[in-house]
Design a protein around this motif. Structure first.
Motif, PDB file in Angstrom:
ATOM      1  N   GLN A  17       0.833  -1.194   0.000  1.00 47.95           N
ATOM      2  CA  GLN A  17       0.000   0.000   0.000  1.00 47.95           C
ATOM      3  C   GLN A  17       0.869   1.245   0.000  1.00 47.95           C
ATOM      4  O   GLN A  17       1.795   1.363   0.790  1.00 47.95           O
ATOM      5  CB  GLN A  17      -0.906   0.009   1.243  1.00 47.95           C
ATOM      6  N   ARG A  18       0.560   2.151  -0.918  1.00 48.37           N
ATOM      7  CA  ARG A  18       1.293   3.400  -0.953  1.00 48.37           C
ATOM      8  C   ARG A  18       0.785   4.326   0.136  1.00 48.37           C
ATOM      9  O   ARG A  18      -0.415   4.445   0.337  1.00 48.37           O
ATOM     10  CB  ARG A  18       1.116   4.089  -2.305  1.00 48.37           C
ATOM     11  N   VAL A  19       1.702   4.965   0.823  1.00 45.89           N
ATOM     12  CA  VAL A  19       1.292   5.957   1.801  1.00 45.89           C
ATOM     13  C   VAL A  19       0.874   7.211   1.061  1.00 45.89           C
ATOM     14  O   VAL A  19       1.218   7.425  -0.098  1.00 45.89           O
ATOM     15  CB  VAL A  19       2.445   6.273   2.786  1.00 45.89           C
ATOM     16  N   TRP A  20       0.121   8.081   1.742  1.00 46.60           N
ATOM     17  CA  TRP A  20      -0.553   9.172   1.045  1.00 46.60           C
ATOM     18  C   TRP A  20       0.420  10.118   0.345  1.00 46.60           C
ATOM     19  O   TRP A  20       0.130  10.644  -0.717  1.00 46.60           O
ATOM     20  CB  TRP A  20      -1.448   9.933   2.008  1.00 46.60           C
ATOM     21  N   TRP A  21       1.614  10.324   0.931  1.00 46.08           N
ATOM     22  CA  TRP A  21       2.507  11.294   0.309  1.00 46.08           C
ATOM     23  C   TRP A  21       3.187  10.731  -0.945  1.00 46.08           C
ATOM     24  O   TRP A  21       3.858  11.459  -1.657  1.00 46.08           O
ATOM     25  CB  TRP A  21       3.553  11.783   1.308  1.00 46.08           C
ATOM     26  N   ARG A  22       3.044   9.418  -1.214  1.00 40.93           N
ATOM     27  CA  ARG A  22       3.582   8.854  -2.436  1.00 40.93           C
ATOM     28  C   ARG A  22       2.555   8.858  -3.567  1.00 40.93           C
ATOM     29  O   ARG A  22       2.821   8.329  -4.637  1.00 40.93           O
ATOM     30  CB  ARG A  22       4.081   7.432  -2.170  1.00 40.93           C
ATOM     31  N   ARG A  23       1.402   9.395  -3.312  1.00 43.08           N
ATOM     32  CA  ARG A  23       0.406   9.617  -4.364  1.00 43.08           C
ATOM     33  C   ARG A  23       0.375  11.117  -4.623  1.00 43.08           C
ATOM     34  O   ARG A  23      -0.314  11.859  -3.920  1.00 43.08           O
ATOM     35  CB  ARG A  23      -0.967   9.090  -3.929  1.00 43.08           C
ATOM     36  N   PRO A  24       1.085  11.577  -5.627  1.00 41.51           N
ATOM     37  CA  PRO A  24       1.323  13.013  -5.767  1.00 41.51           C
ATOM     38  C   PRO A  24       0.091  13.831  -6.096  1.00 41.51           C
ATOM     39  O   PRO A  24       0.137  15.057  -6.020  1.00 41.51           O
ATOM     40  CB  PRO A  24       2.348  13.077  -6.908  1.00 41.51           C
ATOM     41  N   TRP A  25      -1.035  13.174  -6.446  1.00 41.84           N
ATOM     42  CA  TRP A  25      -2.219  13.944  -6.818  1.00 41.84           C
ATOM     43  C   TRP A  25      -3.102  14.269  -5.618  1.00 41.84           C
ATOM     44  O   TRP A  25      -3.993  15.119  -5.719  1.00 41.84           O
ATOM     45  CB  TRP A  25      -3.031  13.194  -7.866  1.00 41.84           C
ATOM     46  N   ILE A  26      -2.889  13.629  -4.466  1.00 48.16           N
ATOM     47  CA  ILE A  26      -3.773  13.842  -3.322  1.00 48.16           C
ATOM     48  C   ILE A  26      -3.670  15.269  -2.795  1.00 48.16           C
ATOM     49  O   ILE A  26      -4.675  15.980  -2.663  1.00 48.16           O
ATOM     50  CB  ILE A  26      -3.436  12.841  -2.203  1.00 48.16           C
ATOM     51  N   ALA A  27      -2.459  15.698  -2.488  1.00 49.81           N
ATOM     52  CA  ALA A  27      -2.278  17.031  -1.912  1.00 49.81           C
ATOM     53  C   ALA A  27      -2.714  18.143  -2.869  1.00 49.81           C
ATOM     54  O   ALA A  27      -3.447  19.048  -2.464  1.00 49.81           O
ATOM     55  CB  ALA A  27      -0.829  17.224  -1.473  1.00 49.81           C
ATOM     56  N   PRO A  28      -2.317  18.107  -4.161  1.00 46.37           N
ATOM     57  CA  PRO A  28      -2.807  19.152  -5.067  1.00 46.37           C
ATOM     58  C   PRO A  28      -4.320  19.174  -5.204  1.00 46.37           C
ATOM     59  O   PRO A  28      -4.922  20.248  -5.317  1.00 46.37           O
ATOM     60  CB  PRO A  28      -2.133  18.796  -6.399  1.00 46.37           C
ATOM     61  N   LEU A  29      -4.945  17.993  -5.200  1.00 51.95           N
ATOM     62  CA  LEU A  29      -6.401  17.943  -5.303  1.00 51.95           C
ATOM     63  C   LEU A  29      -7.060  18.638  -4.121  1.00 51.95           C
ATOM     64  O   LEU A  29      -7.959  19.472  -4.281  1.00 51.95           O
ATOM     65  CB  LEU A  29      -6.860  16.486  -5.383  1.00 51.95           C
ATOM     66  N   MET A  30      -6.609  18.303  -2.918  1.00 48.90           N
ATOM     67  CA  MET A  30      -7.204  18.911  -1.731  1.00 48.90           C
ATOM     68  C   MET A  30      -6.919  20.409  -1.663  1.00 48.90           C
ATOM     69  O   MET A  30      -7.785  21.194  -1.260  1.00 48.90           O
ATOM     70  CB  MET A  30      -6.690  18.199  -0.480  1.00 48.90           C
ATOM     71  N   LEU A  31      -5.716  20.808  -2.057  1.00 52.36           N
ATOM     72  CA  LEU A  31      -5.386  22.234  -2.051  1.00 52.36           C
ATOM     73  C   LEU A  31      -6.225  22.993  -3.071  1.00 52.36           C
ATOM     74  O   LEU A  31      -6.704  24.102  -2.793  1.00 52.36           O
ATOM     75  CB  LEU A  31      -3.898  22.423  -2.348  1.00 52.36           C
ATOM     76  N   ALA A  32      -6.424  22.403  -4.252  1.00 55.64           N
ATOM     77  CA  ALA A  32      -7.233  23.053  -5.276  1.00 55.64           C
ATOM     78  C   ALA A  32      -8.682  23.195  -4.812  1.00 55.64           C
ATOM     79  O   ALA A  32      -9.310  24.246  -5.008  1.00 55.64           O
ATOM     80  CB  ALA A  32      -7.163  22.265  -6.578  1.00 55.64           C
ATOM     81  N   ALA A  33      -9.222  22.127  -4.204  1.00 56.44           N
ATOM     82  CA  ALA A  33     -10.595  22.196  -3.713  1.00 56.44           C
ATOM     83  C   ALA A  33     -10.724  23.225  -2.598  1.00 56.44           C
ATOM     84  O   ALA A  33     -11.692  24.014  -2.566  1.00 56.44           O
ATOM     85  CB  ALA A  33     -11.042  20.815  -3.212  1.00 56.44           C
ATOM     86  N   ALA A  34      -9.756  23.254  -1.682  1.00 58.62           N
ATOM     87  CA  ALA A  34      -9.794  24.218  -0.583  1.00 58.62           C
ATOM     88  C   ALA A  34      -9.686  25.649  -1.101  1.00 58.62           C
ATOM     89  O   ALA A  34     -10.390  26.559  -0.633  1.00 58.62           O
ATOM     90  CB  ALA A  34      -8.672  23.932   0.410  1.00 58.62           C
ATOM     91  N   ALA A  35      -8.808  25.870  -2.091  1.00 61.07           N
ATOM     92  CA  ALA A  35      -8.649  27.215  -2.652  1.00 61.07           C
ATOM     93  C   ALA A  35      -9.922  27.670  -3.348  1.00 61.07           C
ATOM     94  O   ALA A  35     -10.349  28.831  -3.202  1.00 61.07           O
ATOM     95  CB  ALA A  35      -7.473  27.236  -3.623  1.00 61.07           C
ATOM     96  N   PHE A  36     -10.538  26.763  -4.102  1.00 58.77           N
ATOM     97  CA  PHE A  36     -11.779  27.124  -4.788  1.00 58.77           C
ATOM     98  C   PHE A  36     -12.882  27.470  -3.798  1.00 58.77           C
ATOM     99  O   PHE A  36     -13.590  28.481  -3.948  1.00 58.77           O
ATOM    100  CB  PHE A  36     -12.230  25.977  -5.684  1.00 58.77           C
ATOM    101  N   LEU A  37     -13.030  26.655  -2.756  1.00 64.50           N
ATOM    102  CA  LEU A  37     -14.075  26.912  -1.763  1.00 64.50           C
ATOM    103  C   LEU A  37     -13.792  28.187  -0.979  1.00 64.50           C
ATOM    104  O   LEU A  37     -14.713  28.954  -0.673  1.00 64.50           O
ATOM    105  CB  LEU A  37     -14.192  25.718  -0.818  1.00 64.50           C
ATOM    106  N   ALA A  38     -12.521  28.433  -0.652  1.00 61.98           N
ATOM    107  CA  ALA A  38     -12.169  29.639   0.086  1.00 61.98           C
ATOM    108  C   ALA A  38     -12.465  30.897  -0.725  1.00 61.98           C
ATOM    109  O   ALA A  38     -12.794  31.956  -0.166  1.00 61.98           O
ATOM    110  CB  ALA A  38     -10.691  29.614   0.466  1.00 61.98           C
ATOM    111  N   PHE A  39     -12.379  30.798  -2.040  1.00 55.44           N
ATOM    112  CA  PHE A  39     -12.661  31.945  -2.903  1.00 55.44           C
ATOM    113  C   PHE A  39     -14.157  32.093  -3.190  1.00 55.44           C
ATOM    114  O   PHE A  39     -14.679  33.214  -3.243  1.00 55.44           O
ATOM    115  CB  PHE A  39     -11.896  31.790  -4.220  1.00 55.44           C
TER     116      PHE A  39
END
Length: 246
Positions: A17-39
């Protein structure tokens, strides 16, 4: 003569099982969603129609309260959707996955989608955007209900496919903003020629491109990833052993 067919097959190794930081799309996805909602969300938390990014139709006092509710339910859907597609969370916290899944469906998609039908019908952005919003909201509801049905029938592979499509449609609102900006940049030089100097028509056209193209591209991308994983898993691990060794 000895045959290698009688030899026991080599032991298969399960992929770790890959740990979360080895899936490079998780963090950008959450950051993009958070940025969109914050705006996007704070202007609606004032409950002042003057701060709305969508112009309420004249004489329709129901539109703005339902728009605020649509935004809030949509926020729930986008937030919980990120946890639904997070492989480490899904694998380690099965109960949490089920709970956030129910929140996603019953406190996110279903109310936001139904309200989206009303909001889409009364949009002031023109008929093309109206049809796109109605079709997008209806499709979001349909694929989510289909995914819920597959889960209750324990058809989990199909459940995953339908909910991946639901996730793609949930994120299409954020992606459409990116396409809108690109469309505005591309169409602005054509205001005087193509649009006869009508800037409002140009903006409506750019918005229409975003609301149509965003869900289409994300749905195609989601199915591509699912098919690649599905057929990739069926490939043989290595070459077949020779029939006999002399």
């Amino acid at each position: 003569m000895t045959s290698t067919l009688d030899a026991p097959p080599p032991p298969t190794r399960s992929r770790p099982q890959r740990v979360w930081w080895r899936r490079p799309w998780i963090a950008p996805l959450m950051l993009a969603a958070a940025a969109f909602l914050a705006f996007s969300v704070p202007p609606y938390l004032t409950f002042d129609p003057a701060n709305s990014r969508l112009e309420p139709p004249p004489g329709n006092d129901l539109y703005y309260p339902l728009l605020v509710a649509h935004v809030l339910f949509g926020t729930v859907a986008m937030t919980t959707a990120c946890f639904q597609v997070w492989p480490a969370f899904r694998a380690k916290y099965r109960r949490g996955h089920r709970i956030t899944g129910r929140i996603y469906v019953f406190a996110g998609v279903l109310p936001a989608g139904v309200l989206g039908l009303y909001i889409g019908w009364y949009t002031a952005a023109g008929p093309s955007v109206r049809v796109a919003n109605l079709a997008g909201s209806a499709l979001w509801l349909i694929v989510t209900v289909a995914g819920l049905r597959m889960a209750r029938q324990r058809r989990y592979d199909e459940h995953r496919r339908w909910m991946s499509r639901s996730f793609a449609l949930a994120m299409s609102i954020a992606f459409s903003r990116v396409i809108n900006i690109a469309s505005m940049i591309a169409l602005t030089p054509r205001v005087d020629s193509t649009f006869g100097g009508n800037e409002e028509l140009m903006r409506q056209t750019a918005t229409s491109i975003g609301v149509w193209l965003s869900p289409l591209l994300l749905l195609m991308f989601a199915d591509y990833l699912l098919d690649r994983r599905k057929y990739g898993a069926r490939r043989p691990a290595g070459r077949q052993a020779p029939a006999a060794a002399r």
